[in-house]
Design a protein around this motif. Structure first.
Motif: not given
Length: 358
Positions: A251, A255, A258, A272
């Motif tokens: 995750e 993130r 992204s 992030a």
């Protein structure tokens, strides 16, 4: 280059770092220096590379040096009328600088050299279309090798055997070399962020981290995947803990990917990833930066880390590689190489990165 030199107040520059020399001239030999002054560009190398320089070098004159190449480059610049010459202090040793000073006359020696750290390296950070395509192909070659390895890795193999098989397949697939010494770290050795492949045998119930890259056309790829060697009886307490950690790292990595786009600071991308691991109570086990630039060298700028204010630019190629390392237990790292674009990024290493049991 000329504009960058003018911005530093330089009329001349001597370049000696091999990756910088290659970027400026196309020359891949192990011994060369480039001298720049205005529109004049000259590469100095030795007699071993006469034919190679003729074949590779474009847009520069070539001199086959009889003395050390950096010294001949500096002497040529002085003869051409240069009064101030830049050099990269980040890659020039004290001894090398002293030798360059001895190559120019005493009357100009004192004020002739000016340190300008990382000027060419900074220019190399943004890749042009051809560079990006070469890196795309290098990354895809690495992905193909990784996908093959999923059918090869099994309990009982040593880490060294896994690394050797991976590197053999990479060279058979066309890689010029590996970007760095392949990392294979299983079980408790996964708690070492840079655990070199050892004689340890892979065992069921363990995480296995593979971090490797290939060189194609002179450009490096870089990727990391962590897989799980399944037990026959699945989802024991230990396995469930490892999967929970894996999911947190995945995750964090997603993130951070992204968050990548032109104009975003390196610190924002790092945060992030770090925010996810902080929420999961794992931030203290994340002991390095989220990523780094890649190109002709495996580690280039920019550094994707905390407090790094540098803004990403379209055309930069960086890694996104958060990890968690639990000493004496196991480790997880997941890494993609991405090409920064105006709207986001292109993931150059599309191999599956979700939880995988072998």
């Amino acid at each position: 280059m000329v504009a960058a030199m003018r911005a530093k107040g330089l009329e001349a520059m001597v370049i000696t770092h091999p990756a910088d020399v290659r970027w400026v001239s196309g020359f891949t030999g192990s011994n060369a220096a480039v001298a720049l002054m205005g529109g004049r560009r000259r590469l100095f190398t030795d007699g071993r590379y006469t034919a190679q320089a003729k074949e590779e070098v474009q847009g520069l004159s070539v001199t086959i040096a009889k003395k050390p190449v950096a010294q001949e480059a500096c002497a040529w610049l002085e003869k051409a009328g240069a009064k101030l010459c830049g050099f990269d202090a980040a890659v020039t040793s004290v001894a090398a600088l002293e030798a360059m000073k001895q190559a120019v006359s005493g009357k100009v020696r004192r004020g002739f050299f000016r340190a300008v750290s990382g000027m060419v390296v900074r220019l190399r950070e943004v890749k042009d279309t051809d560079e990006a395509e070469t890196m795309r192909q290098a990354a895809l070659l690495g992905c193909r090798v990784y996908d093959e390895m999923l059918g090869v890795i099994e309990a009982g193999m040593t880490e060294i055997e896994v690394a050797a098989e991976l590197e053999y397949r990479a060279r058979r697939a066309g890689a010029e070399a590996m970007s760095f010494e392949t990392i294979v770290a299983s079980g408790v050795r996964g708690g070492l962020p840079h655990g070199k492949a050892s004689g340890k045998r892979l065992a069921r119930g363990e995480m296995v981290t593979l971090d490797f890259g290939v060189i194609l056309g002179g450009y490096c790829s870089d990727m990391t995947r962590t897989v799980y060697l399944s037990r026959s009886a699945r989802f024991s307490h230990v396995e469930a803990e490892q999967k929970k950690t894996f999911d947190a790292v995945l995750e964090a990595q997603i993130r951070a990917v992204s968050a990548v786009r032109s104009g975003v600071s390196c610190a924002e991308v790092d945060e992030a990833a770090r925010e996810v691991l902080r929420t999961a109570g794992l931030e203290k086990e994340f002991s390095h930066s989220t990523g780094h630039g890649v190109g002709l060298e495996i580690h280039e700028g920019p550094r994707v880390g905390a407090k790094q204010a540098q803004k990403l630019e379209s055309g930069m190629v960086i890694t996104i590689e958060p990890g968690v390392y639990l000493a004496g237990k196991y480790g997880v790292r997941i890494e993609d190489t991405v090409l920064v674009t105006e709207a986001g990024c292109e993931v150059l290493t599309p191999s599956v990165k979700s939880w995988m049991e072998l």
